[in-house]
Motif scaffolding. Structure first.
Motif, PDB file in Angstrom:
ATOM      1  N   LYS A  90       0.659  -1.084   0.078  1.00 27.88           N
ATOM      2  CA  LYS A  90       0.026   0.168   0.105  1.00 27.88           C
ATOM      3  C   LYS A  90       0.913   1.520  -0.297  1.00 27.88           C
ATOM      4  CE  LYS A  90      -3.478  -2.272   2.846  1.00 27.88           C
ATOM      5  NZ  LYS A  90      -3.846  -2.355   3.815  1.00 27.88           N
ATOM      6  N   LEU A  91       1.509   0.922   0.982  1.00 26.36           N
ATOM      7  CA  LEU A  91       2.250   2.365   1.013  1.00 26.36           C
ATOM      8  C   LEU A  91       3.685   3.155  -0.012  1.00 26.36           C
ATOM      9  CD1 LEU A  91       3.447   4.848   3.216  1.00 26.36           C
ATOM     10  CD2 LEU A  91       5.637   3.787   3.518  1.00 26.36           C
ATOM     11  N   ASN A 115       9.872   2.160 -12.576  1.00 29.77           N
ATOM     12  CA  ASN A 115      10.736   1.427 -10.951  1.00 29.77           C
ATOM     13  C   ASN A 115       9.543   1.182  -9.644  1.00 29.77           C
ATOM     14  OD1 ASN A 115      13.148   1.962  -9.806  1.00 29.77           O
ATOM     15  ND2 ASN A 115      13.327   3.570  -8.944  1.00 29.77           N
ATOM     16  N   ILE A 116       8.522   1.115  -9.790  1.00 30.61           N
ATOM     17  CA  ILE A 116       8.796   0.788  -8.471  1.00 30.61           C
ATOM     18  C   ILE A 116       8.320  -1.174  -9.439  1.00 30.61           C
ATOM     19  CG2 ILE A 116       6.236   0.226  -7.137  1.00 30.61           C
ATOM     20  CD1 ILE A 116       8.551   1.693  -6.166  1.00 30.61           C
ATOM     21  N   MET A 117       7.245  -0.789 -10.472  1.00 33.37           N
ATOM     22  CA  MET A 117       7.239  -2.359 -11.022  1.00 33.37           C
ATOM     23  C   MET A 117       8.181  -3.178 -10.882  1.00 33.37           C
ATOM     24  SD  MET A 117       4.165  -1.725 -10.747  1.00 33.37           S
ATOM     25  CE  MET A 117       3.789  -3.600 -11.786  1.00 33.37           C
ATOM     26  N   LEU A 118       9.901  -2.806 -11.638  1.00 32.69           N
ATOM     27  CA  LEU A 118      10.851  -2.983 -11.510  1.00 32.69           C
ATOM     28  C   LEU A 118      10.891  -4.124 -10.596  1.00 32.69           C
ATOM     29  CD1 LEU A 118      13.088  -1.127 -13.318  1.00 32.69           C
ATOM     30  CD2 LEU A 118      12.116  -3.638 -13.757  1.00 32.69           C
ATOM     31  N   THR A 175       4.387   6.400  -4.841  1.00 32.04           N
ATOM     32  CA  THR A 175       4.710   5.966  -6.217  1.00 32.04           C
ATOM     33  C   THR A 175       3.288   7.373  -7.288  1.00 32.04           C
ATOM     34  OG1 THR A 175       5.601   3.985  -5.805  1.00 32.04           O
ATOM     35  CG2 THR A 175       5.920   4.802  -8.492  1.00 32.04           C
ATOM     36  N   GLY A 176       1.698   6.644  -5.886  1.00 34.40           N
ATOM     37  CA  GLY A 176       0.591   7.197  -7.246  1.00 34.40           C
ATOM     38  C   GLY A 176       0.972   8.518  -7.359  1.00 34.40           C
TER      39      GLY A 176
END
Lengths: 421, 239
Positions: free
Chosen positions: A16-17, A302-305, A22-23
């Motif tokens: 969540k955080l 980046n987060i998806m990586l 990122t969102g």
């Protein structure tokens, strides 16, 4: 479809955080885009509404100085237009030109009960009222009888009238019927017109014939103003302007292509150029906004990586029990699109709220700069079309952000992933 | 069912490693076979090739009459999904999915509807005696329960073969015995073809045929109908 959403929700819920942080970058990007475009629209609207005060299909022509020697005359000779030029213009372009008027003016000091205002007395024709979109607040404008009888009448701008009356409690229409002194001659006030907010020059319209005869102007006039119709493209306008130059230059013995012998101010092309400038501004704002958004997209990517890295083992299991590379790709891209779209929408809504606030504050105020009243913004909001464009941008952005991580995920080798534990 | 002809596999690293040196193996439908060998013998590589998780360099591998060679990833995924059921040493359940969701997953990739695959998954969980645990997450279950969930997941697509890689490796001896009994029952009663890879002789002893692999070649193949192959394996699994 529902299964896919369930899967994505499970994944987002676990982080969540991270997802929210990122969102935020995406929200911020789209927020800036909307606010920038809204503010840009506001500036454009304010610009346009000021430009709309004058009819766009009028041309003003005045005398200038020649820039080259011609027919035995030296360069730099002053050209003065005369009343004959009026008729010549009308005769030369009978299909295009509607109504030709001339202006002749003098600079004077106007006096009323000991109060002095300096300004110009404009000898005008009645049809200038429509060409300049003059708004009469009280009384009337110059009429044909005034012209015919060479009456000494004048129309006073509201601000000048207020100055003359020198008392905010006295309504301006009290001035109608009173005489004001212009130089050494008295003129009767017949109307009060709305002041021109875009200029700090004071001009009081009076009948053309009166000004011509009282101040011994003879045949000479200061400006020709005429309305026209039927020209659509910029090229047609250029041709028309070239034509005017040719006709007037020939009459005043200047080189046919000398563009400074007479000056032409075409409000239509002026407007066209302003529109162009507006479009460039709009494009520039889009680019700035998109670059802001780019930061958010890189964040999502980046987060998806990281997510893919963490879920390598899981993807290995999925592949071992029958998930195709496309199944995995779809999962990651959809997650990326959903994160981007969701937070993007939050940013968009906030951006629209910000535009609304802008409208209620800056949009309602105007500033006086050097006697001109200038509205900084008018209706600084974005339309439905921008909302749709932004949605498309978000979906593309989400896909792009998810693409590299998704490809990485789809290339996970099940044996290596299963061994990785 | 399984037909391997002169299968070779080399890992090309800093030093090329010839892991499988010409494997010929035939397993019929309904057999219960174990592949035994020390670590580094190539038994895991062989299982990966059988499970279409890895490819081989030369030779031929037929699974249910189909030549398994140079498949696209998509096709390999499809074959794994429809023809092979995997049971792993470490269960390999997905941690954030409940037992029943884990069992449903292979059917999800077949495009079976939500409702239908849930019913089927419940049916298999019931068959393996863990219906009451359907809504639990893997970390709420014991090793034996987890392996039962994994077996249910492997069986739900009704595969041609069941491949088990050290299925008892992470279990205590009692649970190991239960799992092996379960597998042999599946083989005996339902006629499922099962290949178990192990280094535990007790586990191998539960199967009907033991294939010994050593240094990348198949040694002897023991028929083990009486289950007396291992001195330690009779009656129980020694840990």
């Amino acid at each position: 479809m529902k299964d896919l959403i369930t899967e994505i929700w499970e994944s987002i819920r676990r982080n969540k955080l991270r997802t929210c942080l990122t969102g935020f970058a995406v929200s911020w990007g789209i927020f800036m885009l909307i606010v920038l475009l809204g503010a840009g629209n506001g500036v454009r609207n304010a610009f346009n509404s000021q430009a709309n005060d004058v009819a766009t299909n009028t041309v003003q022509v005045g005398g200038g100085r020649t820039s080259e020697p011609y027919a035995g005359y030296r360069a730099g000779r002053r050209i003065r237009l005369t009343e004959d030029d009026m008729t010549r213009i009308k005769e030369s372009f009978p299909d295009i030109v509607d109504d030709v008027t001339s202006t002749t003016s003098v600079q004077l000091t106007f006096t009323y009960r000991g109060i002095h205002v300096s300004g110009g007395l404009d000898g005008n024709f009645p049809s200038r009222k429509d060409m300049d979109k003059i708004v009469i607040l009280h009384g009337r404008y110059i009429n044909d009888t005034d012209i015919r009888q060479k009456r000494k009448v004048v129309v006073v701008p509201e601000k000048v009238a207020e100055k003359f009356l020198d008392n905010p409690n006295v309504p301006v229409e009290r001035l109608i019927g009173k005489n004001i002194r212009a130089g050494k001659v008295n003129y009767k006030v017949v109307g009060i017109m709305k002041s021109d907010e875009t200029s700090n020059n004071v001009w009081l319209p009076a009948p053309y014939t009166t000004v011509r005869d009282v101040y011994s102007k003879g045949q000479y006039i200061d400006e020709l103003t005429f309305s026209f119709h039927g020209l659509e493209t910029e090229e047609a306008h250029e041709q028309f302007e070239d034509g005017i130059h040719a006709v007037l230059n020939a009459r005043h013995k200047a080189a046919p292509d000398d563009r400074s012998a007479v000056w032409i101010w075409n409000r239509f092309t002026q407007n066209l150029q302003m529109n162009k400038a507006g479009n460039i501004l709009n494009k520039a704002l889009w680019i700035v906004g998109l670059f802001t958004l780019l930061g958010g997209i890189v964040g999502v990517s980046n987060i998806m990586l990281i997510t893919v890295k963490e879920r390598t083992h899981e993807f290995g299991i999925r592949k071992a029990i029958g998930a195709s590379p496309w199944n995995i790709t779809k999962l990651i891209i959809s997650e990326s699109v959903i994160i981007t779209a969701f937070f993007g929408y939050i940013g968009m809504v906030l951006g629209m709220i910000a535009c609304d606030i802008l409208d209620k504050t800056l949009g309602q105020s105007s500033q006086d700069i050097m006697g001109m009243t200038i509205k900084i913004m008018e209706n600084p909001t974005v339309g439905f079309d921008v909302a749709i464009e932004a949605t498309i941008v978000l979906i593309i952005a989400g896909t792009v952000a998810g693409l590299i991580p998704a490809l990485k995920a789809s290339k996970v080798k099940p044996i290596e992933a299963l061994r990785a534990e | 069912m399984i037909d391997l002809r002169n299968v070779n596999k080399t890992y090309f690293g800093a030093q090329p490693l010839h892991v499988l040196k010409g494997i010929d193996l035939h397993i019929d439908k309904g057999e219960f076979v174990s592949i035994m060998g020390a670590s580094g013998s190539g038994k895991s590589t062989l299982l990966n090739i059988l499970g279409i998780l890895d490819n081989y360099d030369s030779g031929e591998y037929y699974l249910a009459g189909k030549l398994i060679k140079d498949l696209s990833e998509r096709q390999a995924a499809d074959y794994r999904n429809r023809m092979i059921g995997f049971i792993f040493q470490s269960f390999n359940l997905i941690g954030f999915k409940t037992a029943v969701e884990n069992v449903e997953l292979p059917l999800f990739y077949q495009g079976v509807s939500r409702h239908k695959r849930h019913l089927m998954a419940m049916e298999y969980l019931e068959k393996l005696g863990i219906k009451d645990w359907a809504g639990h997450y893997p970390n709420e279950m014991s090793g034996g329960q987890k392996q039962r969930v994994a077996i249910a997941r492997a069986l739900i697509t009704n595969p041609q073969i069941l491949l088990a890689d050290e299925p008892t490796g992470a279990l205590d001896s009692k649970t190991s015995e239960e799992v092996m009994t379960l597998l042999s029952d599946l083989n005996r009663i339902e006629g499922v073809t099962i290949v178990v890879v192990t280094h535990e002789s007790g586990v191998a002893n539960c199967t009907n045929k033991i294939v010994h692999i050593k240094d990348g070649i198949i040694g002897n193949i023991e028929e083990n109908k009486e289950h007396r192959a291992s001195a330690f394996g009779v009656g129980s699994i020694m840990k």
